[in-house]
Design an enzyme around this catalytic site. Structure first.
Site, PDB file in Angstrom:
ATOM      1  N   LYS A  40       4.441   7.643 -13.236  1.00  0.00           N
ATOM      2  CA  LYS A  40       3.078   7.482 -12.752  1.00  0.00           C
ATOM      3  C   LYS A  40       2.618   8.728 -11.994  1.00  0.00           C
ATOM      4  O   LYS A  40       1.506   9.217 -12.194  1.00  0.00           O
ATOM      5  CB  LYS A  40       2.961   6.261 -11.845  1.00  0.00           C
ATOM      6  CG  LYS A  40       1.559   6.180 -11.268  1.00  0.00           C
ATOM      7  CD  LYS A  40       1.147   4.859 -10.746  1.00  0.00           C
ATOM      8  CE  LYS A  40      -0.286   4.962 -10.234  1.00  0.00           C
ATOM      9  NZ  LYS A  40      -0.725   3.789  -9.504  1.00  0.00           N
ATOM     10  N   PRO A  87       0.790  -1.248   0.000  1.00  0.00           N
ATOM     11  CA  PRO A  87       0.000   0.000   0.000  1.00  0.00           C
ATOM     12  C   PRO A  87       0.815   1.288   0.000  1.00  0.00           C
ATOM     13  O   PRO A  87       0.416   2.261  -0.617  1.00  0.00           O
ATOM     14  CB  PRO A  87      -0.832  -0.079   1.285  1.00  0.00           C
ATOM     15  CG  PRO A  87      -0.731  -1.485   1.752  1.00  0.00           C
ATOM     16  CD  PRO A  87       0.539  -2.052   1.190  1.00  0.00           C
TER      17      PRO A  87
END
Lengths: 329, 329, 329, 329
Positions: free
Chosen positions: D202, D97
């Site tokens: 990204k 995460p």
């Protein structure tokens, strides 16, 4: 209101030393001759009453008959239009919601300037774009009248108690004459310079106020999340370089101070929607003068978003609540 | 520096009433035993000198030998590494440029914690991310030592004259022991709460300071373009709700005040690059804690852009100059 | 210009299917009767020439006699005022720098509406506040004339080559009549709705363009600093969700694309000062309609600051250069 | 997700021409030897399943036993720690995460690097700070292993259907070996450069996406208030310079497009909270590299405020709803 000049009762005294006493117009001698008043809303009505209390005959008008009725009952003469006011008074005050109303009341078909007498003193206490004030001054001058802008600081309470502060722009020679009337309705008056500078001073103050308030809200919120006690943080800021009116006089965090809107669920005070309006004026004047105001612009946008998220009628210090995480999220 | 706590000489006195005198550690009794000092830069060097002046033997180290030499000449014992300092002192101060340096000096291969004695008091006066302060405190606790963060307000001048202010975070029981040393180097100390809250208080203050300064610069610039005299506008703001430290104590407009960087071509004071660094810390802590800081973020970006446009070494109040129209455009 | 509609030559065709052919006004039948033209600047002059080339007699005027002279030499009839134009033509185009000029040309003492004939078609191609367009339409209607707003996309080059695009607002029944003239001066026309929507469409597009350009500049700069090759980054963005006109058609980073201002030291293109003007209009309409535009506002402020830092006459994609670290810092 | 690379199935093919085939590592030859997988969450679980489907033995672990159970049932070997995975596999993927999880899984007491074999290929598909990727690469290199960052674009659906896109950073010689595995889990892979550039690509894309989305929402809202039909406005923008992915592929205004979250009450798509996380990473890398990102910063703040006003789990295009006036105000 987030009282501009709050607690500065002696300002008038201090400012008086800057006043040029050499010229005292005949109008200011002619005390107690009738004074015209256009715009009897929440602010205008108590202001007009204070003129009556001070012994001035008042010739008044408003678009809403019920507003007129109340003033008529306590002695004002009510007439049908701004033009009629101008026929009967050579000193006229106007207190209106926004620029278009001011334009209509002065230059509209039944406007003041249609019937204004030469030498009349026109004082506009509306908060509007300074460019409109300048336009009105030019139009008044063509008719031989004098226009001054005198926006107020202080809300309905201050208007009732004659504790408003006026920021005044216009020809300096007329300032004494204006002051005679303004001091019946307010505790302070500051002469700011040429026509429009009264508006400019008010707009500038409120822009910096808005920035300081949001900044204080962000800072207090961040500090609390970093483990600081809110009262302690306020204390540290207030004895340091982060200090501002919003941190030391009107702190937006519930529990830090008493007697401020944040102690009362953001009731009362200076509504977010009014602050958004003033920031819109600041934005307009900045755009017109090609002045960059990055934080002022963003403050405007934040209060604008708040207006659409249910904060329109809360005090503007509720920005703390707006930025803080919601319960139950 | 944009002196946090400037002009508040009596703060220590006022704050002392909050201090718990019940617990006085044995360390604070053991005055005049050696004090370690790591980081002898522009700030650390005068701070260490003030410890010497107050009669404390100082065991010092720095990565730059010449910095050590100067301190050695006036009586400090210079050693090779933070680990060696830890072997010889049970009270150690550190004053370093940024988080990575602090991590290295405490937890690196020759770091303090490699050799720290149980019960040692570690005081870090660097301005860093509070999360790093908390990590260092955990690491110190594992070794039986106590870590406190105590960032300073005040620049090189204040460091030389022992007029710094310390904002202190850490176990309250150790605050007295820390205070004994801090008062040799500063005029004020404020206990802020658990570890990291000293950093938090400093970061919060400087964020609000940055917002207030840019806001003041925008507002003064707008007012001037709208025809207001800058001194008059400052006066109006300062008696009104727009008032803040940047408007009344450190006004960014040349000619409004004396004795401030704006009166001296923005020389001296608190550099834009340092303000950008502190706002970077504020941004990081806000991101970590998911706290919205819209104006703080934008202030960070503005000072960041200024750094790349030639303002890096000017006082941060030069934002007025940055926002104002250039000559000759 | 950052060509709105660039490369969309067939738009007119595609849009025509939306056009209502049922009503064809008598004016549009009356081809080759005189067309009035007010405003012979950099844009207006080539537009008027294209009307002449298409066989329309042109009755022109401008405040600068030399602008008139040039058009007179190639066959236009030059008259002294907009009012005189209105006496002699029942189709009139106006192309003026800003709102006050439009107000003057239509409603001033020698304005078009002083002498306009009933049924005259008035087309304003200036880029102005849509609220002013609506005011002019109301004023025109009172005189029995029809006003449409038709701001253009495309710069001086497109004007010369009759490749402009017009965004048209006004009564739909008059759109065909307008189109007859507009297609002499442009390649495309889009009917946007009621009066003012032509301006609205242009303002909206340019606001989003400004946001996309600054966003692209920030993103490319950040990526380069993080070690990405600029061409590769542009390629990735352009096949991804970050794609926008500024990244794939007008990339602001020198070396990424050819034939764009960034490949030519930001010469030519769409000047920062013009973008700042359009964002000022966007800001004004947003303030008037109480619409929050946080990024649009900040974009406005950034281009405004750039104007005062020497970027006024560079293409607006020079925001990349503005945000990037200066050489030698 | 706001699918980065959506609809670009042929990207791999196009990109392959840039790939250097000269070096084919022995690992890539050794197909079908075990592959390690750490992190079996919503994304990691379907990714690991796709490796199994492609015939690779999978050695997996996760902190939640139930996640492991599911994968075990379909053939994976489950072990107790990342260190054990490292003992049994010389190609390992991680999908976690956030940065702290990655640091723990690689460098923690039971981390991969405690037991990693020389020559092991480590591929991290988590979206984290590129600086952490670089740290992990340095730590891996010390152990003789190779670390690459390969964050994905595409959500849970794309992960299940092996339609993810990978942006890959790391030593180019190892890219082919990585690609062999990545193409089992995704449709596209792009080699971006040195370690960390996959993350950079990204982050950059998503920052520009966020800016474009808010910009589109503001612009559409302003246009609607100015009287434009939303579909017509979208059409005009999309054939003009305001065009962006958010206006032409993922329009945030209900009724403009079908098959997007705005057509379904902002359900599904890419959650505001995930966008806020990615913007936090963008902000951190910008602060670290001293890069000004004014619009990116403000976009971050806006999505952060939205998270606290009830929009956390709605698609990020719900910023249109957030900015639009509430019903009943």
């Amino acid at each position: 209101m987030a009282a501009l000049f709050r607690g500065s009762r002696n300002v008038l005294l201090r400012w008086n030393k800057h006043v040029d006493f050499a010229f005292v117009s005949s109008r200011s001698m002619a005390s107690k001759t009738p004074v015209g008043f256009v715009g009897l809303g929440n602010m205008g009505s108590p202001m007009a009453k204070n003129l009556l209390k001070n012994g001035y005959p008042v010739i008044a008008t408003d678009v809403f008959p019920e507003s007129c009725k109340e003033l008529q009952d306590i002695g004002a003469q009510v007439v049908d239009s701004p033009a009629e006011v101008a026929e009967k008074a050579d000193r006229i005050l106007t207190m209106l919601p926004s620029s278009p109303n001011v334009i209509e009341v002065y230059t509209g078909p039944n406007g003041i300037l249609k019937k204004v007498k030469k030498g009349t003193l026109l004082i506009d206490s509306s908060t509007i774009d300074p460019a409109v004030s300048r336009e009105m001054a030019v139009a008044a001058e063509k008719m031989g009248a004098v226009f001054m802008d005198a926006p107020v600081s202080g809300g309905v309470g201050a208007a009732s108690m004659a504790k408003l502060t006026f920021m005044v722009g216009g020809v300096k020679e007329e300032y004494n004459a204006a002051q005679e009337l303004l001091t019946c309705m307010g505790a302070n008056a500051v002469y700011c310079g040429q026509v429009g500078t009264g508006q400019a001073a008010k707009i500038c103050n409120n822009m910096l106020l808005a920035i300081g308030m949001i900044g204080t809200a962000e800072t207090m919120n961040l500090g609390i999340r970093l483990g600081l006690d809110p009262k302690l943080l306020a204390k540290i800021l207030n004895m340091s370089s982060g200090r501002c009116w919003s941190s030391d006089t009107y702190n937006p965090v519930p529990g830090v101070m008493e007697g401020v809107p944040s102690a009362n669920n953001y009731q009362g005070g200076f509504g977010t929607t009014l602050m958004a309006k003033d920031l819109g004026l600041a934005q307009n004047t900045a755009t017109d003068t090609k002045t960059p105001i990055p934080l002022g612009s963003l403050a405007h946008q934040i209060f604008r978003v708040m207006c659409s998220r249910g904060y329109a009628n809360k005090d503007f210090s509720s920005v703390f609540q707006f930025l803080r995480e919601e319960e139950g999220q």
